[in-house]
Design a protein around this motif. Structure first.
Motif, PDB file in Angstrom:
ATOM      1  N   ARG B 304     -84.681  64.380  64.043  1.00 59.29           N
ATOM      2  CA  ARG B 304     -85.545  63.202  64.015  1.00 59.29           C
ATOM      3  C   ARG B 304     -84.743  61.911  63.928  1.00 59.29           C
ATOM      4  NH1 ARG B 304     -90.399  65.423  63.865  1.00 59.29           N
ATOM      5  NH2 ARG B 304     -90.655  67.355  62.718  1.00 59.29           N
ATOM      6  N   ALA B 305     -83.443  62.055  63.656  1.00 64.46           N
ATOM      7  CA  ALA B 305     -82.592  60.867  63.619  1.00 64.46           C
ATOM      8  C   ALA B 305     -82.166  60.446  65.020  1.00 64.46           C
ATOM      9  CB  ALA B 305     -81.365  61.145  62.766  1.00 64.46           C
ATOM     10  N   LEU B 306     -82.422  61.296  65.985  1.00 59.79           N
ATOM     11  CA  LEU B 306     -82.093  60.964  67.372  1.00 59.79           C
ATOM     12  C   LEU B 306     -83.386  60.718  68.144  1.00 59.79           C
ATOM     13  CD1 LEU B 306     -79.371  63.422  68.595  1.00 59.79           C
ATOM     14  CD2 LEU B 306     -79.199  60.969  68.479  1.00 59.79           C
ATOM     15  N   GLY B 307     -83.253  60.175  69.305  1.00 61.33           N
ATOM     16  CA  GLY B 307     -84.452  60.012  70.103  1.00 61.33           C
ATOM     17  C   GLY B 307     -84.182  59.222  71.361  1.00 61.33           C
ATOM     18  N   GLY B 308     -85.117  59.374  72.286  1.00 59.08           N
ATOM     19  CA  GLY B 308     -85.057  58.573  73.503  1.00 59.08           C
ATOM     20  C   GLY B 308     -83.807  58.782  74.325  1.00 59.08           C
ATOM     21  N   GLN B 373     -89.933  66.391  72.539  1.00 56.18           N
ATOM     22  CA  GLN B 373     -90.546  65.069  72.505  1.00 56.18           C
ATOM     23  C   GLN B 373     -89.693  64.084  71.724  1.00 56.18           C
ATOM     24  OE1 GLN B 373     -93.361  64.435  74.010  1.00 56.18           O
ATOM     25  NE2 GLN B 373     -94.337  62.698  73.084  1.00 56.18           N
ATOM     26  N   GLN B 374     -89.208  64.535  70.574  1.00 54.05           N
ATOM     27  CA  GLN B 374     -88.441  63.637  69.720  1.00 54.05           C
ATOM     28  C   GLN B 374     -87.086  63.306  70.351  1.00 54.05           C
ATOM     29  OE1 GLN B 374     -89.039  61.855  67.103  1.00 54.05           O
ATOM     30  NE2 GLN B 374     -86.912  61.188  67.010  1.00 54.05           N
ATOM     31  N   VAL B 375     -86.383  64.345  70.778  1.00 55.41           N
ATOM     32  CA  VAL B 375     -85.015  64.122  71.250  1.00 55.41           C
ATOM     33  C   VAL B 375     -85.000  63.421  72.610  1.00 55.41           C
ATOM     34  CG1 VAL B 375     -82.861  65.251  71.884  1.00 55.41           C
ATOM     35  CG2 VAL B 375     -84.142  66.074  69.936  1.00 55.41           C
ATOM     36  N   VAL B 376     -85.870  63.828  73.470  1.00 62.83           N
ATOM     37  CA  VAL B 376     -85.832  63.288  74.828  1.00 62.83           C
ATOM     38  C   VAL B 376     -86.641  61.997  74.958  1.00 62.83           C
ATOM     39  CG1 VAL B 376     -86.349  63.789  77.242  1.00 62.83           C
ATOM     40  CG2 VAL B 376     -85.477  65.580  75.780  1.00 62.83           C
ATOM     41  N   ARG B 379     -88.264  57.591  69.834  1.00 65.22           N
ATOM     42  CA  ARG B 379     -87.807  56.198  69.702  1.00 65.22           C
ATOM     43  C   ARG B 379     -86.298  56.147  69.839  1.00 65.22           C
ATOM     44  NH1 ARG B 379     -89.931  51.591  67.462  1.00 65.22           N
ATOM     45  NH2 ARG B 379     -91.823  52.686  66.909  1.00 65.22           N
ATOM     46  N   PRO B 380     -85.796  55.347  70.751  1.00 68.03           N
ATOM     47  CA  PRO B 380     -84.342  55.348  70.996  1.00 68.03           C
ATOM     48  C   PRO B 380     -83.565  54.666  69.881  1.00 68.03           C
ATOM     49  CG  PRO B 380     -85.435  53.748  72.377  1.00 68.03           C
ATOM     50  CD  PRO B 380     -86.509  54.446  71.631  1.00 68.03           C
TER      51      PRO B 380
END
Lengths: 585, 435
Positions: B304-308, B373-376, B379-380
């Motif tokens: 969850r610390a990564l995203g976008g 959803q979260q990683v790809v 939120r970036p």
């Protein structure tokens, strides 16, 4: 005539053309990509004629007796139902594709969008021409995933949530469909439609749901109920209709396809298996009740919406309810007719809806409340508008727009009792002015980049971001401004129909209001904030700017209107002539 | 002509020689990796050669080919770093032991199982993070597996069968003996989790395959109950994990428990079950390899610390999304076709627990979709400098996807072994719905 069965693969050619190669010539490729889709439409028409005259087209690339050993049993069965669906899907897609070429122009995901549209069409065609239940189910599932992707907008949290919700909800119905298929195979030992119907009619089977309590169920009823669970998901039937309203942030043309083609998948499935459903009156009763509830719910909720897309979305839910209700009554042919009619009309309405939304975001007082006649460019049938009428595609097409801008600004300022000190004729038709209007008299950096909304326009005055709002197409919005430097250069130069603005004004208009400020995904937080809120009206004109009250948040004014008022207020508060931001219709 | 007793030792010898050679090359990481990759390739050749040379193979050739292929693929994506070098050598050793276990019988099979479990336990002990209770639980689980394998060697028939089944349950995870498998996926360094995510269940399934004819109805009923509980438990635990490694561990527990349930319910292990097993193992390995790419760049972080990452890392995002799709059972990948194939075999009749299995199957859509959803698309993070997959990482993941695609679309008869599929002496049948 088996080669006609390759028609479903033609849109894949479009995807290949559009999605590969250099990005520089994407417009040329998009135009080229239209031909395979149009060819698939013509092919579908030929298939319809052939099917009507010669009967169903069918072939199998597998041994039906050993279907369990083959993971992907490829077979085609095109009867009248499939052929009609193919014509509907390809016809609507051709129009949507052509419409999208203008509507999505200059979007960063332009190629991906068109490619996905073509792939979705191909999957839909493969689904409706499937020769057996397994193949139908495989494409059914792929369609669920494509819907998830098509409903995506990376920079918009609500859209992401809606897309995820869409996929998981559809997976719920997919699981029911899978269970139905497994049960059908277990009971009747086949996936072939006609063999299945024959065996189900000839071999009554009973299931023991709870043997200790003596709960039994007819085999056909169990199979049809489970498969109906699958249809409920795709056709947004109560109580798993929630995904449809939540996915409405997707590009509007996608909704035209969704509401004209994809959502009909549930109805198609029931009609494809109509002989099986005819064997189970219990299931038909359930189908009728669910359809009726959905129709009432959809129609009722439609009345309470204040968003045009949601209104149409709930209308679709209601119509799907009607269609499912007709299936429940055993009127399968009527349901097919309803399905086609609804698909055509809802496709039309959604494409028109795109125009209306686009227009409303530019025109301060649109939709008009005091105008008796509809604007001429809206009076055409939208599909023809989509095909032939692309009024703002050509550069320099701005004659007459300044008049509209002037009228709009005058109306606003009159309503607000604001003097118009100067009206910039930003779109006067002069080539030089027009070029500047495109490159940045005001800096409205259209950041449809990765982490921002792909439809969100960030409007700034004098190098400072004022407001961000959505536009369906930047080019049509007329606020296609690229870069702060270009804007500053333009602003400092007189003679382009606007005020000369010096650097002293370049630090005045950052909004400290958290509500607007936090809505700017890429707001430059390092810029010091001035105590002027550009989207708030001073309590008393000319008084301290910190004493302001919300002007436009509560009643959701048109962003263009807000921007104009904002600019006027801003300039008035500084005691300098107002600059009117022209919004190109 | 190769005698059947020679095969395990030959397949053990090739990777061990390679490991020895790789150790000699420790000075140059590039050479060491090349030797490791070459050895994995040679092992694949040796497997094919041995299978062709023998008239009756102990296991299906496809089952035997996949471990060296996975060893090769997990090694291929590894960056050249001193910290990874020991994992490369252990990869070869574990590969040799696994291949030998898969091709051996009777006492040799049990001894090799003990060796395999001891090696994995040793690795867990060597790399345990602090005093993590999960690692100790994992080592206890594998310790129990070692003890039961020893008991299987010494005790007479009914007891030895049960003992072997317990050993098998530590390898192919089954509640409550899943801790070792989950700890392996969460706690080991480098490419070892990705390799063992495939190898351990494969060896476990092979053991189960050999045991199946001697299992009684009562035992199968018990296993079916445990499997159902494990599938539900694994799904629920996967749903609440915020770190991808335990999430993948519990998700694969749920999927392997579904296989256990199927085998126990029908009393058979058809070729479709083998396809399903291989596909679940491949997807788990692939996702672990994907996550290793993240760990190599940003450390061991919460997903969850990564995203976008869709825009800054398009190749990574595409492959993660496709592997996630394969893992949650979307066509045309192997998990879907294996699962559907299992359900369509004549031995299977839908019963009450089938509804639970379908719910477990459905739950995967939530936790895998959430991960993607979260990683790809999440939120970036603008404060992170992104670097997309390197060529070797990309190729290795592409090949994993290709294998999954082959498993998904190829007719299942090409995965069949020469020997007939075994079935339980008393096939346990749930109360069927059909009558």
């Amino acid at each position: 005539m088996s080669f006609l069965a390759l028609v479903p693969l033609l849109p894949l050619l479009t995807a290949g053309i559009v999605m590969t190669g250099d990005r520089a010539d994407q417009e040329q490729k998009a135009r080229s990509g239209l031909f395979p889709i149009a060819a698939s439409f013509l092919g579908s028409l030929i298939i319809l004629i052939v099917v009507i005259s010669d009967g169903p087209i069918m072939f199998q690339l597998y041994d039906p007796a050993a279907i369990a050993n083959l993971a992907f049993p490829i077979g085609v069965y095109i009867d009248r139902l499939s052929a009609v669906m193919m014509v509907l899907i390809t016809g609507v897609t051709t129009l949507i594709y052509r419409y999208s070429m203008g509507y999505m122009y200059q979007d960063r995901g332009y190629r991906r969008y068109l490619g996905m549209l073509a792939i979705t069409t191909s999957v839909l065609l493969c689904m409706v021409s499937s020769g057996n239940l397994v193949m139908l189910f495989i494409f059914w599932q792929i369609l669920s995933w494509l819907l998830f992707l098509l409903a995506h907008n990376h920079g918009h949290a609500a859209t992401l949530s809606g897309a995820s919700n869409t996929f998981t909800t559809l997976r719920l119905s997919d699981a029911a469909f899978l269970a139905g298929i497994v049960l059908a195979y277990s009971l009747y030992g086949t996936f072939e439609f006609h063999t299945l119907f024959t065996r189900a009619a000839e071999t009554p089977a009973t299931l023991s749901i709870w043997p200790e309590l003596g709960w039994n169920m007819d085999g056909v009823t169990a199979v049809t109920l489970l498969i109906f669970g699958g249809a409920m998901g795709k056709s947004a039937q109560f109580p798993i209709h929630t995904w449809l309203p939540r996915s409405l942030y997707a590009p509007t043309p996608i909704h035209a396809l969704l509401h004209a083609g994809i959502i009909n998948a549930g109805g198609f499935l029931l009609n494809r298996l109509a002989p099986l459903y005819g064997l189970s009156p219990t299931t038909l009763h359930v189908v009728f009740v669910i359809g009726m509830l959905t129709a009432i719910l959809g129609a009722t909720m439609m009345l309470t919406q204040n968003d045009i897309k949601k209104t149409l979305g709930f209308s679709t839910i209601g119509q799907m309810g009607y269609m499912i209700m007709e299936c429940g009554l055993g009127a399968f042919s009527l349901a097919v007719f309803h399905l086609i009619a609804h698909g055509l009309f809802k496709g039309t309405v959604f494409l028109n809806c795109g125009n209306v939304i686009h227009k409303a975001r530019q025109e301060p007082s649109f939709p008009p409340i005091d105008r008796e006649t509809e604007e001429s460019e809206f009076s055409n049938l939208t599909w023809f508008n989509g095909i032939f009428h692309d009024p703002l595609a050509a550069p320099g097409h701005s004659v007459g727009h300044s008049r509209r801008v002037e009228n709009s600004a005058a109306r606003i300022t009159r309503d607000r009792d604001l003097p118009v000190l100067h009206l910039g004729h930003l779109f006067a038709g002069d080539p030089l002015v027009d070029a500047h209007s495109r490159r940045g008299l005001l800096e409205g950096v259209c950041r449809h980049a990765g982490d921002s909304d792909h439809r969100r326009l960030h409007l700034s005055v004098c190098g400072r971001e004022l407001y961000s709002f959505s536009v369906p197409e930047p080019r049509r919005g007329g606020l296609l401004f690229q870069g702060r430097r270009a804007a500053r250069t333009a602003l400092r130069q007189p003679g382009h129909g606007h005020d000369v603005i010096d650097d002293s004004e370049l630090g005045l208009s950052v909004c400290p209001c958290p509500r607007t400020h936090d809505n700017h995904p890429r707001m430059d937080r390092s810029v010091p904030r001035a105590p002027v809120c550009p989207v708030h009206e001073p309590a008393v004109s000319g008084s301290a700017v910190s004493q302001h009250r919300p002007l436009r948040h509560a009643d959701r004014a048109s962003p263009g209107e807000t921007a104009i008022v904002t600019a006027l207020k801003l300039r008035m508060s500084r005691g300098v002539p107002a600059l009117v931001i022209g919004v190109r219709p | 002509m190769i005698e059947s007793w020679m095969t395990p030792w030959l397949l053990l010898a090739v990777p061990l020689l390679g490991a020895s050679l790789a150790m000699l090359m420790r000075a140059s990481l590039q050479r060491m990796k090349t030797v490791a990759l070459t050895t994995a390739g040679l092992s694949l050749v040796a497997v094919i050669g041995c299978s062709l040379a023998q008239s009756e193979a102990a296991a299906a050739i496809s089952l035997l080919c996949l471990p060296p292929a996975m060893a090769f693929l997990t090694l291929l994506g590894q960056p050249l770093h001193r910290d990874n070098s020991s994992a490369w050598i252990m990869t070869l050793i574990l590969l040799g032991v696994a291949l030998a276990t898969l091709t051996s019988h009777a006492a040799t099979h049990e001894l090799l199982l003990i060796l395999l479990l001891s090696l994995v336990s040793g690795l867990l002990y060597r790399h345990q993070p602090g005093s993590a209770p999960a690692t100790w639980r994992g080592m206890s689980s594998f310790g129990l597996g070692i003890i039961t394998a020893l008991m299987a060697l010494t005790l007479p028939a009914p007891a030895s069968t049960i003992a072997s089944l317990v050993t098998c349950a530590t390898l192919l995870p089954l509640l409550p003996l899943h801790s070792g498998f989950v700890a392996t996926l969460s706690g080991l360094p480098g490419n070892l989790p990705a390799l063992l995510a495939f190898i351990l269940p494969t060896v476990g399934f092979q053991t189960l395959f050999l045991l199946l004819p001697s299992l009684s109805g009562t035992v199968l009923q018990t296993v079916a109950l445990l499997a159902l509980a494990g599938a539900v438990y694994g799904s629920l635990r996967a749903l609440i994990q915020s770190h991808p490694l335990p999430r993948l561990g519990y998700a694969s527990l749920a999927f392997f428990c579904m296989l256990w349930w199927y085998v126990a319910d029908t009393g058979t292990a058809p070729v479709q079950a083998l396809v399903y097993l291989s596909a679940v193992g491949l997807t788990t390995s692939g996702l672990l390899m994907v996550w290793y790419a993240i760990r190599a760049r940003y450390g061991d972080i919460d997903f969850r610390a990564l995203g976008g990452l869709a825009y800054p890392m398009p190749r990574f995002s595409t492959l993660l999304a496709l592997l996630g799709l394969a893992a949650l059972g979307m066509p045309p990948f192997g998990v879907f076709s294996g699962f559907l194939g299992m359900l369509l075999t004549p031995a299977f009749a839908p019963s009450g627990p089938f509804a639970i299995i379908m719910l477990v199957w459905l739950t995967a859509s939530w936790y895998y979709t959430d991960l993607i959803q979260q990683v790809v698309f999440g939120r970036p993070r603008l404060d992170i400098r992104h670097e997309d997959l390197r060529q070797t990482e990309w190729i290795s993941l592409m090949l994993v996807l290709l294998l999954l695609l082959i498993l998904g679309i190829a007719p299942s008869r090409i995965f069949e072994s020469h020997s007939p599929s075994p079935s339980a002496t008393v096939a346990m049948k749930g109360e069927p719905w059909t009558r």
